[in-house]
Each structure stands twice: as structure tokens, then as C-alpha cells.
Design an enzyme around this catalytic site. Structure first.
Site, PDB file in Angstrom:
ATOM      1  N   TYR A  37      -3.292  -2.007 -10.773  1.00 26.07           N
ATOM      2  CA  TYR A  37      -2.934  -1.948  -9.094  1.00 26.07           C
ATOM      3  C   TYR A  37      -2.280  -3.039  -8.373  1.00 26.07           C
ATOM      4  O   TYR A  37      -1.370  -2.797  -7.621  1.00 26.07           O
ATOM      5  CB  TYR A  37      -4.566  -2.075  -8.439  1.00 26.07           C
ATOM      6  CG  TYR A  37      -4.580  -1.920  -7.072  1.00 26.07           C
ATOM      7  CD1 TYR A  37      -4.254  -0.979  -6.395  1.00 26.07           C
ATOM      8  CD2 TYR A  37      -4.670  -3.114  -6.487  1.00 26.07           C
ATOM      9  CE1 TYR A  37      -4.272  -0.970  -4.935  1.00 26.07           C
ATOM     10  CE2 TYR A  37      -5.013  -3.413  -5.221  1.00 26.07           C
ATOM     11  CZ  TYR A  37      -4.524  -2.270  -4.589  1.00 26.07           C
ATOM     12  OH  TYR A  37      -4.489  -2.240  -3.199  1.00 26.07           O
TER      13      TYR A  37
ATOM     14  N   SER B 277       0.842  -1.284   0.113  1.00 27.60           N
ATOM     15  CA  SER B 277       0.164  -0.105   0.036  1.00 27.60           C
ATOM     16  C   SER B 277       0.816   1.080  -0.104  1.00 27.60           C
ATOM     17  O   SER B 277       0.350   2.316  -0.122  1.00 27.60           O
ATOM     18  CB  SER B 277      -0.889   0.166   1.315  1.00 27.60           C
ATOM     19  OG  SER B 277      -2.272  -0.291   0.940  1.00 27.60           O
TER      20      SER B 277
ATOM     21  N   LYS C  81       0.614   3.601  -2.953  1.00 24.60           N
ATOM     22  CA  LYS C  81      -0.508   4.377  -3.108  1.00 24.60           C
ATOM     23  C   LYS C  81      -0.080   5.751  -3.064  1.00 24.60           C
ATOM     24  O   LYS C  81      -0.894   6.575  -3.652  1.00 24.60           O
ATOM     25  CB  LYS C  81      -1.470   3.932  -2.173  1.00 24.60           C
ATOM     26  CG  LYS C  81      -2.389   2.452  -2.364  1.00 24.60           C
ATOM     27  CD  LYS C  81      -3.176   2.057  -1.105  1.00 24.60           C
ATOM     28  CE  LYS C  81      -3.846   0.935  -1.497  1.00 24.60           C
ATOM     29  NZ  LYS C  81      -4.242   0.144  -0.403  1.00 24.60           N
TER      30      LYS C  81
ATOM     31  N   VAL D 202       0.912  -3.895   3.852  1.00 26.07           N
ATOM     32  CA  VAL D 202       0.956  -4.978   4.317  1.00 26.07           C
ATOM     33  C   VAL D 202       2.240  -5.961   4.071  1.00 26.07           C
ATOM     34  O   VAL D 202       2.268  -7.239   4.730  1.00 26.07           O
ATOM     35  CB  VAL D 202      -0.328  -5.845   3.916  1.00 26.07           C
ATOM     36  CG1 VAL D 202      -1.419  -5.222   4.358  1.00 26.07           C
ATOM     37  CG2 VAL D 202      -0.264  -6.392   2.477  1.00 26.07           C
TER      38      VAL D 202
ATOM     39  N   TYR E 195      -4.836   2.817   7.459  1.00 29.44           N
ATOM     40  CA  TYR E 195      -6.323   2.237   7.239  1.00 29.44           C
ATOM     41  C   TYR E 195      -7.049   2.664   8.765  1.00 29.44           C
ATOM     42  O   TYR E 195      -7.063   3.979   8.983  1.00 29.44           O
ATOM     43  CB  TYR E 195      -5.849   0.803   7.481  1.00 29.44           C
ATOM     44  CG  TYR E 195      -4.753   0.290   6.724  1.00 29.44           C
ATOM     45  CD1 TYR E 195      -4.918   0.453   5.289  1.00 29.44           C
ATOM     46  CD2 TYR E 195      -3.857  -0.655   7.126  1.00 29.44           C
ATOM     47  CE1 TYR E 195      -3.883   0.072   4.528  1.00 29.44           C
ATOM     48  CE2 TYR E 195      -2.814  -0.868   6.285  1.00 29.44           C
ATOM     49  CZ  TYR E 195      -2.992  -0.628   4.945  1.00 29.44           C
ATOM     50  OH  TYR E 195      -1.774  -0.905   4.339  1.00 29.44           O
TER      51      TYR E 195
HETATM   52  N1  GLU Z   1      -2.161  -5.270  -2.485  1.00 30.15           N
HETATM   53  C1  GLU Z   1      -2.800  -5.103  -1.090  1.00 30.15           C
HETATM   54  C2  GLU Z   1      -4.216  -5.516  -1.307  1.00 30.15           C
HETATM   55  O1  GLU Z   1      -4.679  -4.969  -2.154  1.00 30.15           O
HETATM   56  C3  GLU Z   1      -2.347  -3.859  -0.304  1.00 30.15           C
HETATM   57  C4  GLU Z   1      -2.997  -3.705   0.941  1.00 30.15           C
HETATM   58  C5  GLU Z   1      -2.001  -3.016   1.709  1.00 30.15           C
HETATM   59  O2  GLU Z   1      -0.939  -3.212   1.824  1.00 30.15           O
HETATM   60  O3  GLU Z   1      -2.585  -2.484   2.661  1.00 30.15           O
HETATM   61  O4  GLU Z   1      -4.770  -5.940  -0.428  1.00 30.15           O
END
Ligand code: GLU
Length: 317
Positions: free
Chosen positions: A201, A77, A80, A271, A253
Site C-alpha cells: 500500500y 490515493s 487506488k 494528497v 473522501y
Molecule cells: N498514502 C496516503 C495515506 O495513506 C494516501 C491518502 C490520500 O492520498 O488520500 O494516508
């Protein structure tokens, strides 16, 4: 050791950082390996939990590290932030018609709010928001993934690879992300084909970087949008501030409130166990340790960023 905080604040490149980092590594030693490695992406389940590394990039362009700061990991993430930077640089429409700027209070892959809020994700740092940003990038760039990799590599000062195995592993199990993309398509907030957007993505999440490279790549966020080493302006000052604001309110989050309360600086986690933190006008830090708490944030990584703030006395508040 006794740290001279006034000196540290006045001279952020001081060797003090080396000592602070050694102490932080000591502080969190018992937490390394506490929690669970992300296993919903099968390729990530194999990463050993007992790893820790940390890097600090200061405003003189110097890097300070401790532990496995040069070991590459899956940034997940944290990508992002980079896709939002690219969209902010290149998209000419109003991004904020398509994605909100509010904390979600829900897990990063939740579908619940999307139905109530007509397919407009709460913010660009939850999965739904990042999928919209991937769609925005495909609408305005001929090679969105290539441009994203080029931007990340330029900022990091190194060629940054995508781990194809991690991307395929996530694609083969990414049922929630497919649901998010299809629901948003049904509401008219995805213009491309959901599968094409998801390919971008999943690939961006599989970018592989070290703590040193992440701290380097995002150090401009601590310096009003300018890379302190090269003097190159990456974003104008308002946009850089807004990315920091979104990291503070939405970057971790449904633990963003807890992070703001306990850590008190803009952070973005992934994650893969990485967490990047920015202390504007002082430094950008990245801590990595793969074992996560139930909100998907690295246990030792969060503690390390918290200890860095605590030991240096640097804060945005
Ligand atoms: N590729 C992970 C997903 O889409 C990213 C989530 C994350 O790192 O929070 O679930």
C-alpha cells in the site's frame, strides 16, 4: 474567448481544448498555493505549494496541457484507482464481499466505521478499502506490486517509478494505516500479514506521475474501457462504468457529495495534490496543485476541474 460548445462536443479533439486550458489556468491562478501541503507524510511536506499543471486526454488519443503538466508528483490515493483496476482484472473471487460501495462520509483515514461494520471498509477508495485491495492482490498475484507498476506503466506509456523516499517516509509515520490494517486483520478481512500488505500500500501511494501521464493512463475510463489511442480493451464496459460510479460517489473522501454537486463528474484525488476527472465519452483530465483543503483535496485542482466542466459544458448529467 467564446467557445463553440456544440463544436467542442461534436469534435472533442478540436484545438479548442488548448484555449480552454489556458483560460482555466487563468481562472484558478489566485487559488494556486491556497491551502496546506500534506505534511503528515514528511517527504510530501517539502513540495512547493505554488505549482499548477493540467492535462486533458481526448478520445482521439490527443493530449492537451497547460502549466507544469509534465512535472512528476506523488499520486497517493489516485493509485487506488489502479489497484482496483488490477483487482477487477485479476481477482476471481467476489471483491465486494470484502469491501463496500458506499460513500463513507468520513475522512479517508478514519477508523470509526470499521469497528461498527466488522472490518469491512465502506469503499475501495478510502485507505481501509485500498489496504483490503492490496491484500486481495497479494492473495492472487505472485508479485502484486510488480504487476501494479507494470499495469500503470503500460497504461501511461512510460516507465512509472515508485519514490522510495516517499514510501519510507509514509511507512515510518503511518500509524493510522497500521491501525486500520490490524483492526481489519482482527475481523478476518486481511489474509496476509498486515505489515506485508502495508508495504504494498505505501509503495503504490508513492508512485510518481505527471498530470499528462495520469490523464493518459486513465483515458480508457472515458471510452467504455478501451484505450482510445491503441484500441486495447483494458476493462469491459460494465467494469469501467462501475469504476466511474465509484469515483463519482467515493473518489474525493468526505467531500464526494460536494464534488458531485459542484463539479458533477467522476473524480479521484490524492494528497499529493492530483485530481483525475472523467467525462465519459469525452475526456479524462488531471489537474495538479499541491496545496489541499481540510478534506485532503487540492484547492486549485478542484477549481480547475470545475472550470473545465463549466467552460466546456460537458457533464455526465
Ligand atoms: N498514502 C496516503 C495515506 O495513506 C494516501 C491518502 C490520500 O492520498 O488520500 O494516508
Amino acid at each position: 474567448m467564446d467557445i463553440d460548445l456544440a463544436d467542442l462536443r461534436a469534435h472533442p479533439s478540436s484545438d479548442v481544448f488548448e484555449e480552454v486550458l489556458a483560460e482555466v489556468a487563468d481562472d484558478v491562478r489566485e487559488l494556486v498555493g491556497v491551502g496546506e501541503v500534506a505534511d503528515y507524510i514528511p517527504a510530501l511536506a517539502r513540495v512547493p505549494a505554488d505549482r499548477f499543471g493540467m492535462a486533458v486526454a481526448d478520445l482521439h488519443g490527443d493530449l492537451h496541457t497547460v502549466g507544469e503538466a509534465d512535472r512528476p508528483f506523488s499520486i497517493q490515493s489516485i493509485s487506488k484507482v489502479f489497484s482496483l483496476i488490477l483487482a477487477t482484472q485479476r481477482f476471481e473471487g467476489d471483491l465486494w464481499d470484502r469491501v463496500g460501495r458506499e460513500p463513507s462520509g468520513d475522512p479517508f483515514n478514519s477508523l470509526v466505521q470499521l469497528e461498527h461494520e466488522c472490518g469491512v471498509p465502506r469503499n475501495p477508495f478510502i485507505n481501509a478499502g485500498a489496504i483490503v485491495i492490496a491484500d486481495v492482490l497479494s492473495s492472487c498475484l505472485a508479485d502484486p506490486l510488480g504487476e501494479l507498476v507494470a499495469l500503470v506503466s503500460e497504461l501511461a506509456g512510460a516507465e512509472i517509478p515508485i519514490d522510495g523516499e516517499v514510501a519510507r517516509s509514509e511507512a515510518s509515520t503511518g500509524y493510522r494505516n497500521r491501525s486500520l490494517a490490524n483492526l481489519m486483520k482482527a475481523f478476518g478481512n486481511i489474509q496476509g500479514e498486515p505489515d506485508d500488505v502495508l508495504d504494498i500500500y505505501f509503495a503504490q501511494c508513492a508512485l510518481t506521475m505527471s498530470a499528462r501521464q495520469l490523464a493518459t493512463a486513465l483515458r480508457f475510463l472515458a471510452n467504455d474501457g478501451v484505450d482510445p489511442a491503441s484500441g486495447h480493451r483494458v476493462l469491459d464496459v460494465e467494469k469501467a462504468r462501475r469504476i466511474n460510479a465509484l469515483m463519482l460517489t467515493c473518489g474525493t473522501y468526505d467531500a464526494a457529495g460536494e464534488f458531485a454537486f459542484r463539479v458533477g463528474i467522476p473524480c479521484k484525488s490524492g494528497v499529493g495534490g492530483g485530481i483525475v476527472g472523467v467525462i465519459p465519452h469525452h475526456l479524462t483530465a488531471c489537474a495538479w496543485s499541491p496545496a489541499l483543503d481540510r478534506t485532503g483535496n487540492s484547492v486549485a485542482g478542484r477549481a480547475a476541474i470545475e472550470q473545465l466542466v463549466e467552460r466546456t459544458g460537458l457533464s455526465v448529467f
